[in-house]
Enzyme design. Structure first.
Site, PDB file in Angstrom:
ATOM      1  N   LYS A 231       0.853  -1.182   0.000  1.00  0.00           N
ATOM      2  CA  LYS A 231       0.000   0.000   0.000  1.00  0.00           C
ATOM      3  C   LYS A 231       0.893   1.237   0.000  1.00  0.00           C
ATOM      4  O   LYS A 231       2.064   1.206   0.378  1.00  0.00           O
ATOM      5  CB  LYS A 231      -0.940   0.017   1.198  1.00  0.00           C
TER       6      LYS A 231
ATOM      7  N   ASP B 256      -2.899  -1.160  10.376  1.00  0.00           N
ATOM      8  CA  ASP B 256      -3.044  -1.187   8.919  1.00  0.00           C
ATOM      9  C   ASP B 256      -3.733  -2.448   8.402  1.00  0.00           C
ATOM     10  O   ASP B 256      -4.112  -2.504   7.232  1.00  0.00           O
ATOM     11  CB  ASP B 256      -1.673  -1.082   8.234  1.00  0.00           C
TER      12      ASP B 256
END
Length: 289
Positions: free
Chosen positions: A18, A143
């Site tokens: 990401k 996350d």
């Protein structure tokens, strides 16, 4: 959806990286954690995991990661958590092809954990929803939920309050990984970290973007990151993802990104990847039959 390997075959899934397109620290909580705002987007590049069901409740992970005990690895922790929560009698053999650097800000460990939750929920036929898996994932790391849900998102709180943002552009990115491991805890504890950025809403974030509040502290403590930023800024505006060390620039085409990559000194580890508003894990696991 991929067939369940009742015949003892392997299910292979990507665990993508990401990028934090910006990262604002808006406050520090009483428990020591930080409130933040960020915009997550995935790229079509990352680790790869393969899973095979075992009937004896045992978990194995190969190869071992140097310096990380098996039971401390987020992959095994995710699998154990799912076993405990579901009372599943099943286990798994897991193979990891590690591509993403550790301590790079690309979310590699969190992505591996999320892919494990998604894969074993499917293979063990547990039937847990994405909301339930995301809640489990949060206990493994802030996350993890964004990888479980698999959509580009505006995140608030400690990163767990997610609002999907499917309308983001999906450019090509050049991602440069300085050869340094950034200690996330050290960055968030640093007295020089800005913790009072004014909150913004999604509309403002999409219109004007933002900065990475961790970048100044990281470049001070890790000069390699600052050097890489200065170099990449000569070609295109660059910023850091997460708490570093990786930095990135966006481009309108793969050709343009590769052209800049080819001009970087040989000592820099870099790759070109396409931005994606849907995680590659979801594209494979939930693709039509």
């Amino acid at each position: 959806m991929t067939d369940s390997p009742a015949d003892n075959t392997w299910l292979t899934l990507p665990a993508p990286a990401k990028l934090n397109l910006f990262l604002h620290i808006t406050g520090r909580r009483a428990d020591g954690y930080h409130n933040l705002q960020t915009l997550f987007q995935f790229v079509d590049y990352g680790d790869e995991l393969a899973f095979r069901v075992r009937t004896d409740n045992e978990l194995s992970l190969t190869p071992e990661i140097e310096g990380v005990a098996a039971e401390d690895n987020l992959i095994i922790r995710a699998a154990r958590l799912l076993q405990k929560t579901s009372d599943s009698p099943l286990g798994a053999d897991i193979r990891l092809t590690k591509i993403l650097p550790m301590g790079g800000g690309l979310g590699g460990g969190s992505s591996d954990a999320a892919t494990t939750l998604l894969a074993l929920n499917h293979l063990w036929k547990l039937g847990l929803s994405l909301d339930e898996l995301a809640e489990l994932g949060l206990s493994l790391g802030a996350d993890v939920p964004v990888f479980v849900r698999g959509q580009a998102a505006f995140a608030e709180g400690v990163g767990e309050q997610l609002t999907p943002v499917p309308e983001l552009d999906e450019p090509w990115y050049l991602i440069v990984c300085p050869q340094v491991h950034v200690n996330t805890g050290k960055i968030f504890q640093h007295e020089g970290l800005t913790r009072d950025t004014d909150p913004i809403n999604i509309r403002t974030a999409l219109r004007q973007g933002g900065r990475n509040d961790c970048q100044q502290v990281v470049t001070m403590l890790y000069p390699e990151v600052g050097n890489a930023l200065n170099l990449l800024n000569k070609f295109s505006f660059a910023k850091m993802t997460g708490t570093g060390a990786c930095i990135f620039s966006s481009f309108g085409s793969e050709k343009e990104a590769l052209r800049v990559s080819d001009q970087l000194p040989a000592e820099y580890v870099a790759f070109v990847a396409k931005g994606s508003n849907l995680s590659m894990t979801h594209k494979v696991l939930f693709r039509p039959s």
